[in-house]
Design a protein around this motif. Sequence first.
Motif, mmCIF file in Angstrom:
data_model
loop_
_atom_site.group_PDB
_atom_site.id
_atom_site.type_symbol
_atom_site.label_atom_id
_atom_site.label_comp_id
_atom_site.label_asym_id
_atom_site.label_seq_id
_atom_site.Cartn_x
_atom_site.Cartn_y
_atom_site.Cartn_z
ATOM 1 N N ALA A 55 56.092 44.435 41.105
ATOM 2 C CA ALA A 55 55.784 45.109 40.370
ATOM 3 C C ALA A 55 55.105 46.324 41.414
ATOM 4 O O ALA A 55 55.327 46.037 42.580
ATOM 5 C CB ALA A 55 54.378 44.549 39.187
ATOM 6 N N ASP A 56 55.380 47.475 40.585
ATOM 7 C CA ASP A 56 55.232 48.967 41.944
ATOM 8 C C ASP A 56 53.684 49.357 41.014
ATOM 9 O O ASP A 56 53.146 49.288 40.313
ATOM 10 C CB ASP A 56 55.635 49.703 41.141
ATOM 11 N N ALA A 100 50.027 43.147 33.677
ATOM 12 C CA ALA A 100 50.890 43.185 34.464
ATOM 13 C C ALA A 100 50.991 41.756 35.325
ATOM 14 O O ALA A 100 52.644 41.515 35.773
ATOM 15 C CB ALA A 100 50.627 44.083 36.276
ATOM 16 N N ASP A 101 50.041 41.125 34.967
ATOM 17 C CA ASP A 101 50.714 39.623 35.662
ATOM 18 C C ASP A 101 51.152 39.262 34.513
ATOM 19 O O ASP A 101 52.222 38.401 34.885
ATOM 20 C CB ASP A 101 49.310 39.146 35.710
ATOM 21 N N ARG A 102 50.993 39.103 32.770
ATOM 22 C CA ARG A 102 51.530 38.333 32.624
ATOM 23 C C ARG A 102 52.925 38.689 32.783
ATOM 24 O O ARG A 102 54.504 37.705 32.368
ATOM 25 C CB ARG A 102 51.422 38.277 31.068
ATOM 26 N N LEU A 103 53.463 39.534 32.672
ATOM 27 C CA LEU A 103 55.155 40.845 32.737
ATOM 28 C C LEU A 103 55.852 40.096 33.151
ATOM 29 O O LEU A 103 56.996 40.198 33.722
ATOM 30 C CB LEU A 103 55.327 42.033 32.536
ATOM 31 N N ALA A 114 46.057 41.987 39.879
ATOM 32 C CA ALA A 114 47.450 43.303 40.060
ATOM 33 C C ALA A 114 48.176 42.520 41.037
ATOM 34 O O ALA A 114 49.476 42.831 41.458
ATOM 35 C CB ALA A 114 46.743 44.206 39.979
ATOM 36 N N ARG A 115 47.616 42.584 42.566
ATOM 37 C CA ARG A 115 47.990 41.516 43.332
ATOM 38 C C ARG A 115 49.039 40.619 43.184
ATOM 39 O O ARG A 115 50.125 40.348 43.716
ATOM 40 C CB ARG A 115 46.905 41.310 44.283
ATOM 41 N N ARG A 116 48.824 39.721 42.677
ATOM 42 C CA ARG A 116 50.068 38.235 42.467
ATOM 43 C C ARG A 116 50.919 39.044 41.343
ATOM 44 O O ARG A 116 52.604 38.921 41.520
ATOM 45 C CB ARG A 116 49.533 37.286 41.332
ATOM 46 N N ALA A 117 50.875 40.155 40.111
ATOM 47 C CA ALA A 117 52.040 40.747 39.840
ATOM 48 C C ALA A 117 52.309 41.872 41.163
ATOM 49 O O ALA A 117 53.784 41.615 41.188
ATOM 50 C CB ALA A 117 51.342 42.250 38.621
ATOM 51 N N LEU A 168 58.529 47.312 36.741
ATOM 52 C CA LEU A 168 57.052 47.267 35.700
ATOM 53 C C LEU A 168 56.526 47.735 37.036
ATOM 54 O O LEU A 168 56.451 47.536 38.204
ATOM 55 C CB LEU A 168 56.454 45.918 35.850
ATOM 56 N N THR A 169 55.771 49.195 36.570
ATOM 57 C CA THR A 169 55.016 50.059 37.461
ATOM 58 C C THR A 169 53.921 50.270 36.483
ATOM 59 O O THR A 169 53.537 50.647 35.745
ATOM 60 C CB THR A 169 54.947 51.503 37.413
ATOM 61 N N VAL A 170 52.525 49.808 37.654
ATOM 62 C CA VAL A 170 51.217 49.988 37.470
ATOM 63 C C VAL A 170 50.436 51.537 37.207
ATOM 64 O O VAL A 170 50.519 51.208 39.036
ATOM 65 C CB VAL A 170 50.409 48.668 37.462
ATOM 66 N N VAL A 171 50.099 51.906 37.442
ATOM 67 C CA VAL A 171 48.840 53.814 37.632
ATOM 68 C C VAL A 171 47.345 52.977 37.069
ATOM 69 O O VAL A 171 47.546 52.950 36.195
ATOM 70 C CB VAL A 171 49.775 54.552 37.122
ATOM 71 N N GLU A 172 46.889 53.229 38.078
ATOM 72 C CA GLU A 172 45.600 53.405 37.941
ATOM 73 C C GLU A 172 44.883 54.487 39.407
ATOM 74 O O GLU A 172 45.029 54.655 40.602
ATOM 75 C CB GLU A 172 45.323 51.532 39.167
ATOM 76 N N GLY A 173 44.225 55.721 38.706
ATOM 77 C CA GLY A 173 43.684 56.305 38.951
ATOM 78 C C GLY A 173 41.929 56.025 39.903
ATOM 79 O O GLY A 173 42.324 56.358 41.435
#
Length: 376
Positions: free
Chosen positions: A166-167, A16-19, A158-161, A30-35
């Motif tokens: 990013a969502d 996510a950071d790279r993208l 993740a914070r930087r993304a 860009l969406t990142v999902v984490e349980g």
Amino acid sequence: MRVLVVGAGIIGAALADRLTRPASGAPARLTVVEGEGPGAGTSGTSYAWINANDPADPAYHRFRTAAMSTWRDLAAGFGDPAWYRPSGNIMWATADEAKERLADRVARLSGLGYAADLITSDRLHELEPHVAVPPDALVAHYPDEAYVHGGPAARALARRARERGADVVTGHRAVRLNTDGDRVTGIRLDDGRDLDADLTVCAAGRHSPALLATAGVPLPMVDPSEPGSAAPCLVATTSPAQGVLNGLVHAPGLSARPAEAGGLVLEADDLDAGIDESASPALIRQVGGELLARARALIPALAANISDVRRCVRPLPADGYPLIGFQRPGLYTAVTHSGITLAPHLAALIAQELAGRPSPALASYRPNRPPPHPRP
């Protein structure tokens, strides 16, 4: 293009950071999902040793060495963060056969251009003055190796993304892949919501086989629920013990390094037998006690106690190598052991592939490669 990354362990967070880098050709969304939260699973539990310390496969060794360099560049961009520690690593052996193996390893690594040396006991005590080493030990030093605090590292990435647009969706698990014919079109969350995407990246670590199976997609990984599985291990953390250890130490029967909160992180391969999903709290406490006893023998000045023992389930591909690449239209998989070492490097290569430029460096690690043969 709408890109959905499932998982915000170190692999998903680094991707996510790279993208979201300005020069990366970032996706429209860009969406990142984490349980749970970024780095809350295996990445935040593991011993987190950054290395290319195995010379058995020179090509994979070079791949890991490149990953170590990527980590240095990434950390420099964060301004020497507390979660990345280029401390070096000390390893020693006392039994005759173990000494022969260690000397051979150092010679082979040196022959590959890797920083690896045999050092004297005086030099060891300069590096780690509080560690007790038998006088007849053969001692190796690997000055370029490092460790990270996996949870803080994943959270920072993740914070930087998120700051770049990013969502990041936390607190909900992906329970299935949604499909339209052979194409993966997104995921369903555990609250019933569907998230649509043009491309779904499965970076769910140990949970990847179950998620992929919802679309009939196989992934050759070691099953952590099988008796005797190599995937689970126990990692203990001690109460604060400031200054007793400067970096990574691999002694016979114990691996130790400084922990995030000032204590030590402890692990021992021989104590992981029976640490499967049915392991009782009593067994886990017993292993924690043994780890502490070994740590006190290693570091006589250690006055700390065990503060936590966590079961870490490592995502283990069946042949030990990364599983990286497209598996269906709209589906890309990024799962590996040694995710801590490989994450930023994989992220750079995967971002290239998602932009339509296949990476020759990943050609050997496709998920659909022939049936696995264990690594040498």
